[in-house]
Design an enzyme around this catalytic site. Sequence first.
Site, mmCIF file in Angstrom:
data_model
loop_
_atom_site.group_PDB
_atom_site.id
_atom_site.type_symbol
_atom_site.label_atom_id
_atom_site.label_comp_id
_atom_site.label_asym_id
_atom_site.label_seq_id
_atom_site.Cartn_x
_atom_site.Cartn_y
_atom_site.Cartn_z
ATOM 1 N N HIS A 87 5.474 -2.596 -5.512
ATOM 2 C CA HIS A 87 6.635 -2.989 -6.312
ATOM 3 C C HIS A 87 7.221 -4.331 -5.865
ATOM 4 O O HIS A 87 8.031 -4.912 -6.573
ATOM 5 C CB HIS A 87 7.715 -1.893 -6.299
ATOM 6 N N ASP A 118 2.310 2.867 -3.604
ATOM 7 C CA ASP A 118 3.160 1.676 -3.534
ATOM 8 C C ASP A 118 2.659 0.689 -2.472
ATOM 9 O O ASP A 118 3.443 0.059 -1.768
ATOM 10 C CB ASP A 118 4.617 2.062 -3.258
ATOM 11 N N SER A 166 11.375 -4.135 1.474
ATOM 12 C CA SER A 166 10.181 -3.463 0.958
ATOM 13 C C SER A 166 8.922 -4.277 1.236
ATOM 14 O O SER A 166 8.859 -5.471 0.940
ATOM 15 C CB SER A 166 10.312 -3.250 -0.552
#
Length: 421
Positions: free
Chosen positions: A152, A189, A267
Amino acid sequence: MRHFLRRLLVVDKKPLFGAVAMAAAAGSAVAYSNLDPHYRPSIVVSFPRSAGLSFVVPSGIASFIADPFASDHGSHFFPAETTSHANDGAKDEGSGHTCQCLGRDSIANAAAKVGPAIVNIYVPEPYHGRMSITMGSGTIIDSDGTILTCAHAVSTEGTHPSAKEKVDVSLQDGRTFVGTVLNADFHSDIALVKITSNLPLPAAQLGSSKRLRPGDWVIAMGCPLSLQNTVTAGIVSCVDRKSGDLGLSGMTMEYLQTDCATNEGNSGGPLVNIDGEVIGVNVMKVAAADGLSFALPIDSVSKIIHEFKKRGRVVRPWIGLKMVDLNEMIIAQLKEREPTFPSVEKGVLVPMVTPGSPAERAGFRPGDVVIEFEGKPVSSIDEIVEIMDDKVGIPLKAVVRRGKDGVVKLTVTPEEANPDM
């Protein structure tokens, strides 16, 4: 020193005047002996066996008490040596690392080891008629320019990342590159990005998450809220937090839960151990809470990277079993509740079989206990998953214990999983 003595005054609400006297005397001795900079004392305050009490003040703390403002002692608040040097350099059976307690520079040294390989990733994204920038983090894991990050972090909102997509990458040393997305797996992810440089690129070392324990120190690194080169520290809160516990649908995943401070932009950044090794990839946090951050264990990530290199995507076999690891206490409880429960010492319980699944067609039933899979004894779900590996369409033999029916042999053929199921 006064604060230290106050801490010794009461244990279990009982005055310890003897402790005060001995600690005070010991403190005076340390203050005197510490005039020699090479002297490394330890204080041991002992009590009769009936008291059941013993205090050990490590040499670093003793040195700090004697001269709290000294800057040239080189001692740590929690030094490796305490009252004995017999175990110096010994291995910690739990973690597999040399026994070294947390020192003043431990976190800084670990961060400095990985820091040069941390990158910031920028993805242009249209927003209300204008271009905005989505920012994430990543880690160079190979000197050829391969970057490990989150899927993402390299995608625009509402779209799955695709191979060949371009992203902007900046290094800690100020260099900037245009990176290419090599692979991306939406379910886990995880994504890989590649940059090319004529000059050497720093690379971080991958560790192992297998021996992590709750309470182990960890470091989160990345670019939260556009603040580059940010380092936060905390501990491992849980080593196998299930995706279902977090309300996530789809296939079951396991995460490392930590109390490291992470925010938007972290992230894809690494979770690092005290040895300066990457042991996880930070993927998410609970927005409405503090100290609840989650990382994908590096052992799981390594398998995904292997799949990327092998076939360009991740293949996950599925047989349709809900499984539970058994231990001695669970087995005893199940036998108490259900007299017909199979007589086993270990295995994997099947509480539910998905209708229409390969497992149902193979003859699995709720209540079965898998004791053998593809010729190997099994006692955990991880062992079954490891044996299945990427064997889609290949018949696998299983042995189960089933109530009064005794031992039953089954053959199941896994299908490729739909990650969004």
